[in-house]
Design a protein around this motif. Sequence first.
Motif, PDB file in Angstrom:
ATOM      1  N   HIS A 151      21.241 -23.973   8.837  1.00 52.14           N
ATOM      2  CA  HIS A 151      20.876 -23.264   7.614  1.00 52.14           C
ATOM      3  C   HIS A 151      19.594 -22.465   7.838  1.00 52.14           C
ATOM      4  O   HIS A 151      19.000 -22.505   8.933  1.00 52.14           O
ATOM      5  CB  HIS A 151      20.707 -24.251   6.459  1.00 52.14           C
ATOM      6  CG  HIS A 151      19.779 -25.388   6.771  1.00 52.14           C
ATOM      7  ND1 HIS A 151      18.429 -25.316   6.563  1.00 52.14           N
ATOM      8  CD2 HIS A 151      20.020 -26.621   7.306  1.00 52.14           C
ATOM      9  CE1 HIS A 151      17.855 -26.454   6.940  1.00 52.14           C
ATOM     10  NE2 HIS A 151      18.799 -27.268   7.399  1.00 52.14           N
ATOM     11  N   LYS A 152      19.150 -21.777   6.801  1.00 45.67           N
ATOM     12  CA  LYS A 152      18.017 -20.866   6.949  1.00 45.67           C
ATOM     13  C   LYS A 152      16.699 -21.572   7.238  1.00 45.67           C
ATOM     14  O   LYS A 152      15.726 -20.928   7.643  1.00 45.67           O
ATOM     15  CB  LYS A 152      17.874 -19.999   5.710  1.00 45.67           C
ATOM     16  CG  LYS A 152      17.505 -20.753   4.440  1.00 45.67           C
ATOM     17  CD  LYS A 152      17.384 -19.808   3.257  1.00 45.67           C
ATOM     18  CE  LYS A 152      16.975 -20.550   1.995  1.00 45.67           C
ATOM     19  NZ  LYS A 152      16.857 -19.633   0.833  1.00 45.67           N
TER      20      LYS A 152
ATOM     21  N   PHE B 184      20.260 -14.234  11.752  1.00 43.18           N
ATOM     22  CA  PHE B 184      21.244 -15.076  11.071  1.00 43.18           C
ATOM     23  C   PHE B 184      20.606 -15.784   9.883  1.00 43.18           C
ATOM     24  O   PHE B 184      21.217 -15.903   8.814  1.00 43.18           O
ATOM     25  CB  PHE B 184      21.841 -16.093  12.048  1.00 43.18           C
ATOM     26  CG  PHE B 184      22.999 -15.563  12.845  1.00 43.18           C
ATOM     27  CD1 PHE B 184      24.298 -15.724  12.391  1.00 43.18           C
ATOM     28  CD2 PHE B 184      22.797 -14.915  14.051  1.00 43.18           C
ATOM     29  CE1 PHE B 184      25.374 -15.237  13.117  1.00 43.18           C
ATOM     30  CE2 PHE B 184      23.869 -14.427  14.791  1.00 43.18           C
ATOM     31  CZ  PHE B 184      25.160 -14.582  14.320  1.00 43.18           C
ATOM     32  N   LYS B 185      19.376 -16.261  10.077  1.00 40.47           N
ATOM     33  CA  LYS B 185      18.678 -16.939   8.978  1.00 40.47           C
ATOM     34  C   LYS B 185      18.440 -15.989   7.803  1.00 40.47           C
ATOM     35  O   LYS B 185      18.529 -16.390   6.636  1.00 40.47           O
ATOM     36  CB  LYS B 185      17.335 -17.505   9.458  1.00 40.47           C
ATOM     37  CG  LYS B 185      17.477 -18.650  10.442  1.00 40.47           C
ATOM     38  CD  LYS B 185      16.183 -19.442  10.555  1.00 40.47           C
ATOM     39  CE  LYS B 185      15.069 -18.641  11.171  1.00 40.47           C
ATOM     40  NZ  LYS B 185      13.818 -19.448  11.263  1.00 40.47           N
TER      41      LYS B 185
ATOM     42  N   TYR C 116      22.156 -15.298   6.038  1.00 42.21           N
ATOM     43  CA  TYR C 116      22.902 -16.352   5.352  1.00 42.21           C
ATOM     44  C   TYR C 116      21.999 -17.550   5.047  1.00 42.21           C
ATOM     45  O   TYR C 116      21.227 -17.979   5.899  1.00 42.21           O
ATOM     46  CB  TYR C 116      24.070 -16.834   6.208  1.00 42.21           C
ATOM     47  CG  TYR C 116      25.005 -15.745   6.665  1.00 42.21           C
ATOM     48  CD1 TYR C 116      25.787 -15.037   5.752  1.00 42.21           C
ATOM     49  CD2 TYR C 116      25.108 -15.420   8.021  1.00 42.21           C
ATOM     50  CE1 TYR C 116      26.644 -14.039   6.168  1.00 42.21           C
ATOM     51  CE2 TYR C 116      25.968 -14.418   8.446  1.00 42.21           C
ATOM     52  CZ  TYR C 116      26.732 -13.725   7.518  1.00 42.21           C
ATOM     53  OH  TYR C 116      27.583 -12.736   7.941  1.00 42.21           O
TER      54      TYR C 116
ATOM     55  N   HIS D 135      23.230 -20.560   4.433  1.00 39.59           N
ATOM     56  CA  HIS D 135      23.852 -21.705   5.097  1.00 39.59           C
ATOM     57  C   HIS D 135      24.892 -21.210   6.077  1.00 39.59           C
ATOM     58  O   HIS D 135      25.598 -20.232   5.821  1.00 39.59           O
ATOM     59  CB  HIS D 135      24.507 -22.639   4.061  1.00 39.59           C
ATOM     60  CG  HIS D 135      24.883 -23.970   4.616  1.00 39.59           C
ATOM     61  ND1 HIS D 135      26.133 -24.255   5.111  1.00 39.59           N
ATOM     62  CD2 HIS D 135      24.158 -25.097   4.782  1.00 39.59           C
ATOM     63  CE1 HIS D 135      26.167 -25.496   5.545  1.00 39.59           C
ATOM     64  NE2 HIS D 135      24.974 -26.037   5.359  1.00 39.59           N
ATOM     65  N   HIS D 136      24.983 -21.880   7.218  1.00 37.65           N
ATOM     66  CA  HIS D 136      25.866 -21.429   8.289  1.00 37.65           C
ATOM     67  C   HIS D 136      26.962 -22.431   8.633  1.00 37.65           C
ATOM     68  O   HIS D 136      28.099 -22.042   8.894  1.00 37.65           O
ATOM     69  CB  HIS D 136      25.039 -21.142   9.547  1.00 37.65           C
ATOM     70  CG  HIS D 136      23.966 -20.128   9.348  1.00 37.65           C
ATOM     71  ND1 HIS D 136      22.791 -20.423   8.688  1.00 37.65           N
ATOM     72  CD2 HIS D 136      23.873 -18.828   9.697  1.00 37.65           C
ATOM     73  CE1 HIS D 136      22.023 -19.331   8.647  1.00 37.65           C
ATOM     74  NE2 HIS D 136      22.659 -18.363   9.252  1.00 37.65           N
TER      75      HIS D 136
ATOM     76  N   LEU E 294      30.841 -20.530  15.739  1.00 43.42           N
ATOM     77  CA  LEU E 294      29.427 -20.656  16.107  1.00 43.42           C
ATOM     78  C   LEU E 294      29.138 -19.919  17.409  1.00 43.42           C
ATOM     79  O   LEU E 294      29.967 -19.905  18.330  1.00 43.42           O
ATOM     80  CB  LEU E 294      29.046 -22.128  16.265  1.00 43.42           C
ATOM     81  CG  LEU E 294      29.293 -23.025  15.044  1.00 43.42           C
ATOM     82  CD1 LEU E 294      30.575 -23.821  15.241  1.00 43.42           C
ATOM     83  CD2 LEU E 294      28.134 -23.963  14.802  1.00 43.42           C
TER      84      LEU E 294
ATOM     85  N   GLY F 222      23.648 -19.029  16.007  1.00 46.37           N
ATOM     86  CA  GLY F 222      24.175 -18.469  14.772  1.00 46.37           C
ATOM     87  C   GLY F 222      25.548 -19.017  14.474  1.00 46.37           C
ATOM     88  O   GLY F 222      26.208 -19.578  15.345  1.00 46.37           O
TER      89      GLY F 222
ATOM     90  N   ILE G 228      28.950 -18.529  11.220  1.00 48.68           N
ATOM     91  CA  ILE G 228      29.417 -17.923   9.972  1.00 48.68           C
ATOM     92  C   ILE G 228      30.160 -18.993   9.197  1.00 48.68           C
ATOM     93  O   ILE G 228      31.175 -19.522   9.655  1.00 48.68           O
ATOM     94  CB  ILE G 228      30.310 -16.704  10.237  1.00 48.68           C
ATOM     95  CG1 ILE G 228      29.563 -15.671  11.099  1.00 48.68           C
ATOM     96  CG2 ILE G 228      30.751 -16.075   8.921  1.00 48.68           C
ATOM     97  CD1 ILE G 228      30.381 -14.458  11.467  1.00 48.68           C
ATOM     98  N   ASP G 229      29.646 -19.330   8.027  1.00 51.24           N
ATOM     99  CA  ASP G 229      30.194 -20.432   7.250  1.00 51.24           C
ATOM    100  C   ASP G 229      31.516 -20.049   6.595  1.00 51.24           C
ATOM    101  O   ASP G 229      31.867 -18.871   6.480  1.00 51.24           O
ATOM    102  CB  ASP G 229      29.175 -20.858   6.195  1.00 51.24           C
ATOM    103  CG  ASP G 229      29.377 -22.290   5.730  1.00 51.24           C
ATOM    104  OD1 ASP G 229      30.236 -22.981   6.297  1.00 51.24           O
ATOM    105  OD2 ASP G 229      28.663 -22.719   4.807  1.00 51.24           O
TER     106      ASP G 229
END
Length: 333
Positions: A115-116, A125-126, A129, A131-132, A165, A174, A176-177
């Motif tokens: 997450h961030k 990435f932070k 998003y 949350h990842h 991931l 990084g 992508i959730d």
Amino acid sequence: MVFVGMDHGTTGISFAIINESQVTDVFKISREDSKAGRVSAIEELSKRIDLDDIELMIVTYAMGDSISTILPIEKVEDRGILSINGAGKVTGGGTSVYSEIEATDIPVLMIPGIHKGCDWLNPLFKAAYSHHASPEKVSIVYNAYIETKWENMIVADISSNSVDLLIENGEIKGAIDACCGAMGVVHGPLDLEMIRDIDEGRRTANECFSHAGAIKIAGIDNKVAFMKDELLNNYKNGDEKAILAIDTMIMTVAMEIAGLIAVSHNDIEGIVLTGSMGSMKDPIDFEAKLNKYFKNKYPIKIISSESGAIGAAQIARDIAKGKKEIMGIKVEL
């Protein structure tokens, strides 16, 4: 001595037991059985091993978004989450298992989510998003690393939801959730139609998220535990909507993986597939269908669909041996 890993999954809670060199057992209990008190996680463990022999156990829970390092469970507040809202279907089964484990004398560490608040992530990435990925994705990545030894790879976990991931130089950089990128069987990203439904009060965001995967296209509305089997049965029977749903899901996964490859600073050594769909060969050869998009440009490795639990147990073993960092994440004992 033995080591135990727990994967707090969508349809159930999985456990892996390993010794110094190999996996000795993997089992799963359903969320509903755990919540109703029909099954005890600790009793199930006790049937397989002497609890006094557990040198270390690693657990994952929910989003894991209030911690950013690997910590002893007694140092974690509120089960390591900021909120349980907006995270898919809540049954309480995972909470029951967590409480059981917390009440024992077993040495237990918790893995954070991605997450961030994680300083080891790529700052872009932070920024993009909040949350990842949830904590079991860390253990999946660790199992993938042990299986392949690839320092630069994409790990794709495809099951009820899809999370991909990016690993660079042996660290998670990084992801992508499920609510942002590719479809899974059940969950998927919120599109314009869903946003309108939410704004106009027809459905909650959580309801949309929990019906945004392949099931949306296939027209399936069932209990989460049964959705995948219904989709696959329809696919095998030649149902056009089910075939379109699977093909669309795979296309979105390919797009997401390709996007992560595009932003990687290093050359990708390969793609790792896991999850109940990602590791599947029949009735869908997921690897072959995905590789049509990548045209054999990257090696593809399939690992166990139980890689979340197995990887958690491997993390426990290696931390017990003195490892202080897991894929870029600090261990704070």
